[in-house]
Scaffold this active site. Structure first.
Site: not given
Lengths: 327, 383
Positions: B124, B239, B363-365
């Site tokens: 969450g 991670e 995100s890859n950005e």
């Protein structure tokens, strides 16, 4: 980014020192000037040629990893000379019976020996293009997987054509009439080719890493719109993308070294060269772009990285990625 | 894997392959989406009973203590056999976090059911107004005696509608990262509503979770109140190593191989070099994973350096699947997955599913920005 031992770090520092004191990139620009000591001679004097030759045969007896560190460092100075070729050829000579004297001369630099893959066409051996091939005074023609003939340059049967290449060096094509090739030690040519491919991959990684480093330095100092270019997100992201590919290429290079003599050796060498080429090409193109118009000017050194990268990839294209190379 | 395996590693691979041939049921092979919990649990349990459910956990905590090479062997063999994707929120996120930061009581209560699969978890974190900018999260938690009373909304929670528990970041004080608390929430508590979110790929793996004055014991806080951000970010490098592992890339390669193998013989040759290149791309991800693992284990990894791995692994996986839909030609338009010779041959499922890989897990950005600023030092500040 493989963890280097102290000895490996020392190799990198020493190689960089030799290339720097030989004139660095300026030396490459002035190659056509008379009187320059050939780099292959400098390489031999510093023990690079015999790096992978066992100590008992007069070499340095070092590991493949050491040679990769050497080539990766060498790549950062974009020499057009066939350092990878002379190292790989010397290691092959060491396992070829009856070549002790030639090996000794190769190691001490009195002779420059390079291999040349060739096909038999109309009774002649026609060699593939080799970067810096014309700097050799002795060629080892390799025919197929298991035949070879070692020929001095002045042998009447040999013709060696030479053309300038865009990296400041030359490409050479050799032809041998009336060849008399003999059998090699089983597997020796395969070992040579795998090793050479990996050494070229290391050189490409070095080229790419240095180009990227220079590009980052440039955008960190160059200011427009009131701030350094490194603050603009588009450039940050593109620099990161280059870093991703170069880091992967570096990891794969050393991983391939671990598997080079194992069951996946061909896959290892081919995969490493492919990724190194891809990463280096991306880095070199992006690095030119990051330098703006200055990157397009010949006065800037950054274009040298792109051109050397192109030459290595061009001569490698003759070793196409073929599914049959995948076991 | 291209490095020469040791005899022990060769034996381990054979052991894994033989066990999978026996233990993995046919109806769970080569699926694209995770099976429902009821279908998943027996398989999860079988892995647990075999001792292979948590390769990366220390043996002292019930894991396998597997080396990076052994983990790669597991990834490769599981991909080859078409083993289903396991839920990872417990194994890869809250499990390791509790091992590091949990109280003895929290570890005792929560770690064993993660290993057996009796308790499924969801994360969450994200909210409608806080995705990449997670520190802007808003779900409120007020201290009331020995409880936190939590009101707000979480979104994009993988398996939020299937999970039994949620580990969540909630706001206990105003501000950004400094007012965030890490808490474990029993999803059977009163005041919780869940709604699955259908995706463009046709699954509903994600869910929204609505919390309306949910009472949670303060004993469920991990770490201290207001100190949750550092708990959540402590294991980010590990991670990213998991998300950057070559498991998905291997699965994508297997998809491509199965697709080409199912083609008429005269077409297969056209795709041989695409497979060879995909194979080399997977080896690139594997090499990068092994290198990053080694550096982390040796203590010389720079913070955030494994972010590059997530970018590499996810985009490699996506690229392989790009090639797969090209190979599928017109079949890639089908809603119904073809069955050839009794085998489901995926022509577009994993491709559609793979679009989310570059979005989740950072995100890859965002990760490129992290690499650029924190690893490469490109900040726009004066040098």
């Amino acid at each position: 980014m493989p963890i280097l031992s102290d000895e490996e770090t020392m190799i990198a520092d020493t190689v960089a020192g030799v290339l720097r004191s030989s004139g660095g990139l300026g030396r490459v620009r002035r190659l056509s000037d008379a009187g320059a000591v050939p780099l292959v001679t400098i390489a031999a004097r510093n023990g690079w040629t015999g790096l992978l030759v066992p100590e008992a045969q007069g070499g340095a007896g070092m590991e493949l990893r050491d040679a990769l560190v050497l080539m990766r460092t060498a790549g950062t100075f974009v020499p057009p000379e066939p350092i990878a070729g002379i190292i790989a050829t010397a290691a092959w000579l060491a396992e070829t019976p009856g070549q002790a004297q030639l090996l000794e001369q190769a190691i001490d630099g009195t002779r420059t020996v390079l291999f040349c893959r060739a096909r038999r066409v109309d009774g002649q051996l026609v060699g593939e293009a080799g970067s810096g091939l014309a700097s050799a005074d002795t060629l080892a023609f390799l025919e197929g997987p298991d035949r070879m003939e070692i020929v001095p340059r002045d042998d009447a049967r040999m013709t060696l054509a030479e053309r300038h290449s865009i990296d400041g060096g030359t490409l050479g094509w050799a032809t041998l009439a009336a060849p008399a090739s003999v059998e090699t030690v089983p597997g020796a040519i395969q070992r040579l080719l795998r090793r050479h491919r990996l050494l070229l991959a290391a050189e490409l990684v070095g080229i790419g890493q240095e180009a990227a480093s220079r590009a980052r330095a440039h955008i960190s100092t160059r200011r427009q719109f009131g701030r350094p270019l490194s603050g603009f997100q588009v450039l940050q992201h593109r620099a990161a993308s280059v870093h991703v590919q170069l880091s992967a290429a570096d990891a794969l290079l050393f991983e391939a070294a671990r598997g080079l003599d194992g069951p996946w050796g061909d896959l290892a060498a081919t995969a490493a060269l492919r990724q190194a080429g891809r990463a280096a090409m991306l880095s070199c193109k992006e690095s030119v772009q990051f330098h703006g118009a200055m990157g397009i000017a010949e006065e800037s050194d950054i274009g040298m990285f792109l051109r050397r990268c192109m030459v290595i990839l061009a001569i490698c294209e003759t070793e196409t990625v073929s599914p049959s190379a995948m076991v | 894997m291209i490095r020469t395996p040791t005899p022990a590693e060769v034996r381990f691979r054979v052991e894994v392959r033989e066990w999978l041939a026996d233990a993995l049921p046919a109806h769970l092979r080569h699926l694209t989406f995770r099976p429902d919990p009821e279908e998943m649990r027996p398989w999860y349990r079988a892995l647990h009973d075999r001792g292979w459910i948590a390769p990366h956990w220390p043996v002292s905590e019930g894991g396998m203590g597997a080396s990076a090479i052994e983990q790669v062997i597991l990834f490769e063999e599981f991909a080859r056999a078409g083993a289903p994707d396991l839920p990872t929120q417990g194994l890869n996120h809250i499990g390791p976090l509790l091992i590091r930061f949990g109280t003895p009581d929290q570890k005792r209560r929560h770690l064993p059911p993660i290993l057996t699969g009796e308790r499924m978890w969801c994360q969450g974190y994200s909210e409608p107004g806080a995705g990449s900018d997670l520190a802007a999260l808003n779900t409120r938690a007020e201290v009331d005696g020995d409880s936190l009373v939590i009101t707000g909304q979480k979104t994009w929670a993988t398996w939020g509608h299937h999970a039994g528990w949620m580990f969540a970041l909630v706001r206990t004080s105003p501000g950004r990262a400094k007012g965030i608390t890490f808490v474990l929430i029993d999803l059977s508590s009163p005041g919780i509503t869940r709604r699955p979110i259908p995706t463009l790929a046709g699954d509903d793996e994600f869910a929204e979770v609505f919390l309306d004055a949910v009472r949670v014991p303060i004993a469920n806080v991990v770490g201290e109140i207001d100190a949750g951000w550092s708990v959540a970010t402590a294991l980010l490098d590990e991670e990213r190593l998991h998300i950057g592992a070559p498991l998905l890339a291997n699965r994508a390669l297997v998809r491509l191989e199965r697709l080409v193998a199912a083609m008429p013989p005269e077409r297969r040759g056209d795709w041989a070099s695409a497979i060879a290149e995909a194979r080399m791309d997977v080896e690139t991800v594997t090499a990068a994973y092994l290198d990053s693992s080694e550096r982390l284990a040796a203590g010389c990894a720079v913070r955030n350096e494994s972010s590059y791995l997530k970018i590499l692994a996810t985009e490699t996986t996506q690229d392989i699947l790009d090639r797969a839909i090209s190979a599928a030609g017109q079949l890639a338009a089908l809603a119904q997955t073809p069955v050839v010779g009794g085998e489901r041959i995926d022509v577009n499922e994993m491709f559609l599913q793979s679009r989310r890989l570059s979005v989740y897990g950072g995100s890859n950005e965002i990760l490129r920005a992290l690499v650029a600023t924190r690893v490469l030092g490109l900040t726009g500040e004066e040098r």
